[in-house]
Design an enzyme around this catalytic site. Structure first.
Site, PDB file in Angstrom:
ATOM      1  N   ASN A  35      13.898  18.243  55.768  1.00  0.00           N
ATOM      2  CA  ASN A  35      12.951  19.332  55.515  1.00  0.00           C
ATOM      3  C   ASN A  35      12.629  20.009  56.849  1.00  0.00           C
ATOM      4  O   ASN A  35      12.113  19.356  57.768  1.00  0.00           O
ATOM      5  CB  ASN A  35      11.691  18.726  54.859  1.00  0.00           C
ATOM      6  CG  ASN A  35      10.653  19.766  54.539  1.00  0.00           C
ATOM      7  OD1 ASN A  35      10.380  20.642  55.359  1.00  0.00           O
ATOM      8  ND2 ASN A  35      10.044  19.689  53.383  1.00  0.00           N
ATOM      9  N   HIS A  89       8.575  22.483  59.308  1.00  0.00           N
ATOM     10  CA  HIS A  89       7.683  22.479  60.464  1.00  0.00           C
ATOM     11  C   HIS A  89       8.307  23.056  61.735  1.00  0.00           C
ATOM     12  O   HIS A  89       7.604  23.251  62.729  1.00  0.00           O
ATOM     13  CB  HIS A  89       7.059  21.096  60.636  1.00  0.00           C
ATOM     14  CG  HIS A  89       6.197  20.796  59.448  1.00  0.00           C
ATOM     15  ND1 HIS A  89       5.067  21.547  59.153  1.00  0.00           N
ATOM     16  CD2 HIS A  89       6.347  19.926  58.419  1.00  0.00           C
ATOM     17  CE1 HIS A  89       4.553  21.114  58.011  1.00  0.00           C
ATOM     18  NE2 HIS A  89       5.311  20.134  57.547  1.00  0.00           N
ATOM     19  N   ARG A 145       2.946  31.110  67.149  1.00  0.00           N
ATOM     20  CA  ARG A 145       2.910  32.166  68.147  1.00  0.00           C
ATOM     21  C   ARG A 145       3.393  33.503  67.614  1.00  0.00           C
ATOM     22  O   ARG A 145       3.467  34.470  68.373  1.00  0.00           O
ATOM     23  CB  ARG A 145       3.780  31.763  69.361  1.00  0.00           C
ATOM     24  CG  ARG A 145       3.172  30.689  70.226  1.00  0.00           C
ATOM     25  CD  ARG A 145       2.047  31.215  71.093  1.00  0.00           C
ATOM     26  NE  ARG A 145       2.552  32.085  72.141  1.00  0.00           N
ATOM     27  CZ  ARG A 145       2.913  31.664  73.344  1.00  0.00           C
ATOM     28  NH1 ARG A 145       2.785  30.404  73.668  1.00  0.00           N
ATOM     29  NH2 ARG A 145       3.380  32.508  74.225  1.00  0.00           N
ATOM     30  N   HIS A 199      10.150  24.379  51.780  1.00  0.00           N
ATOM     31  CA  HIS A 199       9.053  24.671  50.851  1.00  0.00           C
ATOM     32  C   HIS A 199       8.518  26.067  51.147  1.00  0.00           C
ATOM     33  O   HIS A 199       7.936  26.304  52.208  1.00  0.00           O
ATOM     34  CB  HIS A 199       7.954  23.612  51.049  1.00  0.00           C
ATOM     35  CG  HIS A 199       6.791  23.738  50.122  1.00  0.00           C
ATOM     36  ND1 HIS A 199       5.705  22.896  50.187  1.00  0.00           N
ATOM     37  CD2 HIS A 199       6.518  24.602  49.103  1.00  0.00           C
ATOM     38  CE1 HIS A 199       4.830  23.224  49.241  1.00  0.00           C
ATOM     39  NE2 HIS A 199       5.302  24.269  48.585  1.00  0.00           N
ATOM     40  N   ARG A 204       2.777  29.935  54.944  1.00  0.00           N
ATOM     41  CA  ARG A 204       2.264  29.455  56.232  1.00  0.00           C
ATOM     42  C   ARG A 204       3.374  28.933  57.149  1.00  0.00           C
ATOM     43  O   ARG A 204       3.201  28.883  58.352  1.00  0.00           O
ATOM     44  CB  ARG A 204       1.201  28.362  56.042  1.00  0.00           C
ATOM     45  CG  ARG A 204       1.737  27.059  55.532  1.00  0.00           C
ATOM     46  CD  ARG A 204       0.683  25.978  55.532  1.00  0.00           C
ATOM     47  NE  ARG A 204      -0.344  26.217  54.544  1.00  0.00           N
ATOM     48  CZ  ARG A 204      -1.046  25.234  53.968  1.00  0.00           C
ATOM     49  NH1 ARG A 204      -0.836  23.984  54.308  1.00  0.00           N
ATOM     50  NH2 ARG A 204      -1.949  25.495  53.067  1.00  0.00           N
ATOM     51  N   GLU A 213      11.754  23.844  47.480  1.00  0.00           N
ATOM     52  CA  GLU A 213      10.476  23.302  46.982  1.00  0.00           C
ATOM     53  C   GLU A 213       9.554  24.454  46.679  1.00  0.00           C
ATOM     54  O   GLU A 213       9.378  25.348  47.529  1.00  0.00           O
ATOM     55  CB  GLU A 213       9.806  22.469  48.065  1.00  0.00           C
ATOM     56  CG  GLU A 213      10.333  21.092  48.199  1.00  0.00           C
ATOM     57  CD  GLU A 213       9.511  20.339  49.238  1.00  0.00           C
ATOM     58  OE1 GLU A 213       8.361  20.715  49.526  1.00  0.00           O
ATOM     59  OE2 GLU A 213      10.051  19.386  49.777  1.00  0.00           O
ATOM     60  N   THR A 247       1.267  18.772  51.061  1.00  0.00           N
ATOM     61  CA  THR A 247       1.268  18.499  49.625  1.00  0.00           C
ATOM     62  C   THR A 247       0.606  17.136  49.413  1.00  0.00           C
ATOM     63  O   THR A 247       1.226  16.100  49.621  1.00  0.00           O
ATOM     64  CB  THR A 247       2.714  18.533  49.084  1.00  0.00           C
ATOM     65  OG1 THR A 247       3.330  19.717  49.573  1.00  0.00           O
ATOM     66  CG2 THR A 247       2.730  18.537  47.573  1.00  0.00           C
ATOM     67  N   HIS A 279       7.912  12.194  51.623  1.00  0.00           N
ATOM     68  CA  HIS A 279       6.603  12.550  52.170  1.00  0.00           C
ATOM     69  C   HIS A 279       6.070  11.446  53.082  1.00  0.00           C
ATOM     70  O   HIS A 279       5.866  10.315  52.647  1.00  0.00           O
ATOM     71  CB  HIS A 279       5.550  12.868  51.101  1.00  0.00           C
ATOM     72  CG  HIS A 279       4.533  13.863  51.612  1.00  0.00           C
ATOM     73  ND1 HIS A 279       3.539  13.517  52.474  1.00  0.00           N
ATOM     74  CD2 HIS A 279       4.416  15.196  51.435  1.00  0.00           C
ATOM     75  CE1 HIS A 279       2.842  14.591  52.780  1.00  0.00           C
ATOM     76  NE2 HIS A 279       3.357  15.637  52.169  1.00  0.00           N
TER      77      HIS A 279
HETATM   78  N1  PXP Z   1       9.310  16.050  49.637  1.00  0.00           N
HETATM   79  C1  PXP Z   1       8.403  16.950  49.200  1.00  0.00           C
HETATM   80  C2  PXP Z   1       8.414  17.298  47.752  1.00  0.00           C
HETATM   81  C3  PXP Z   1       7.483  17.549  50.078  1.00  0.00           C
HETATM   82  O1  PXP Z   1       6.598  18.446  49.615  1.00  0.00           O
HETATM   83  C4  PXP Z   1       7.564  17.241  51.449  1.00  0.00           C
HETATM   84  C5  PXP Z   1       6.645  17.913  52.406  1.00  0.00           C
HETATM   85  O2  PXP Z   1       6.833  19.276  52.386  1.00  0.00           O
HETATM   86  C6  PXP Z   1       8.524  16.317  51.871  1.00  0.00           C
HETATM   87  C7  PXP Z   1       9.371  15.724  50.936  1.00  0.00           C
HETATM   88  C8  PXP Z   1       8.675  15.942  53.304  1.00  0.00           C
HETATM   89  O3  PXP Z   1       7.514  15.327  53.756  1.00  0.00           O
HETATM   90  P1  PXP Z   1       7.325  15.075  55.305  1.00  0.00           P
HETATM   91  O4  PXP Z   1       7.378  16.404  55.969  1.00  0.00           O
HETATM   92  O5  PXP Z   1       6.013  14.410  55.393  1.00  0.00           O
HETATM   93  O6  PXP Z   1       8.462  14.186  55.748  1.00  0.00           O
END
Ligand code: PXP
Length: 252
Positions: A9, A12, A20, A45, A51, A75, A106, A198
């Protein structure tokens, strides 16, 4: 035991970029690096408030995933806007998640039990468009049954409570892992494909990866943080190695 897939994912990377308002770091470049480092797919996502990931990011991620023949796991919340975007891109997968603007991340699973009436038609339309639909749910047997009832082919179990309990050295961690195991077994028995994600880090990945019914983990925040210190490729490779270790230890 089957090989566990790793979805990375990259949300971030966009969080840092947006802090910035610059064009860097580019989540699409991160996705390319993640795939080169052994990620099986890319997860992103698109939040209602944009954001982190933007619409343009999704456009570009869809192109690179298609070009490289790797799955994009989109997502999104169950809203008409997100459904329209999913239908326009037809990604390999859509993972339906709950969304509240005020949450930091989430914070819990989608309440499929209560939301069945609105979730079922959305799942049907996405599945009819050839998208593999997953419901991101808490490890709760009623939610598993509801996910199956609405027609999802996949569930993703929310590992956040377990991972947080481990990090905070809380005694309930074992019980929370037990709930994940029980939900995974039940979903598998019902014919659902089971994923998890997550809050997973190097410590929690092994107990989670050892759950034999799981086919895929989706990991983001920890990997992007670790990338600051050791680089994204090495962070992904270390996570991959821990996943493989957990599977081979269990099989032995
Ligand atoms: N799976 C889902 C459905 C999520 O919403 C997220 C966070 O966006 C993740 C996995 C990944 O979680 P993390 O960023 O905490 O590893």
């Amino acid at each position: 035991m089957t090989r566990l897939r790793l979805g990375v994912n990259i949300d971030h990377v966009a969080t840092v970029r947006n802090a910035r308002g610059e064009g860097y770091p580019d989540p699409v470049r991160a996705a390319e690096m993640a795939l080169a480092a052994g990620a099986d797919g890319i997860t992103a996502h698109l939040r209602e408030d944009r954001r982190h990931i933007s619409d343009a990011d999704i456009d570009a991620l869809a192109v690179i995933c298609r070009r490289r023949g790797r799955p994009l796991n989109f997502e999104c919340a169950v809203t008409p806007e997100m459904e329209a975007i999913a239908l326009a891109h037809r990604p390999h997968a859509a993972c339906l998640v709950p969304e509240r603007r005020e949450e930091v991340t989430t914070e819990g699973g989608l309440d499929v039990v209560r939301g069945q009436n609105s979730i079922a038609p959305a799942v049907r339309r996405l599945v009819e468009a050839g998208i593999r639909v997953s419901c991101f749910i808490d490890p709760d047997l009623a939610q598993v049954a509801a996910a199956r009832a609405v027609g999802a082919q996949v569930i993703e179990l929310h590992t956040g409570a377990y991972c947080q309990a481990v990090r905070e050295r809380k005694p309930q961690a074992e019980a929370l892992l037990g709930q994940l195991k029980e939900a995974a077994a039940e979903a598998h028995r019902m014919g659902l494909e089971v994923h998890a994600g997550h809050g997973i880090d190097y410590e929690t990945v092994k107990p989670v990866a050892a759950i034999g019914e799981l086919m895929e983990l989706n990991i983001g925040h920890f990997l992007i943080g670790e990338a600051i210190f050791i680089g994204l490729g090495p962070a992904i490779q270390r996570m991959r190695a821990l996943m493989d270790e957990a599977r081979s230890t269990r099989a032995a």
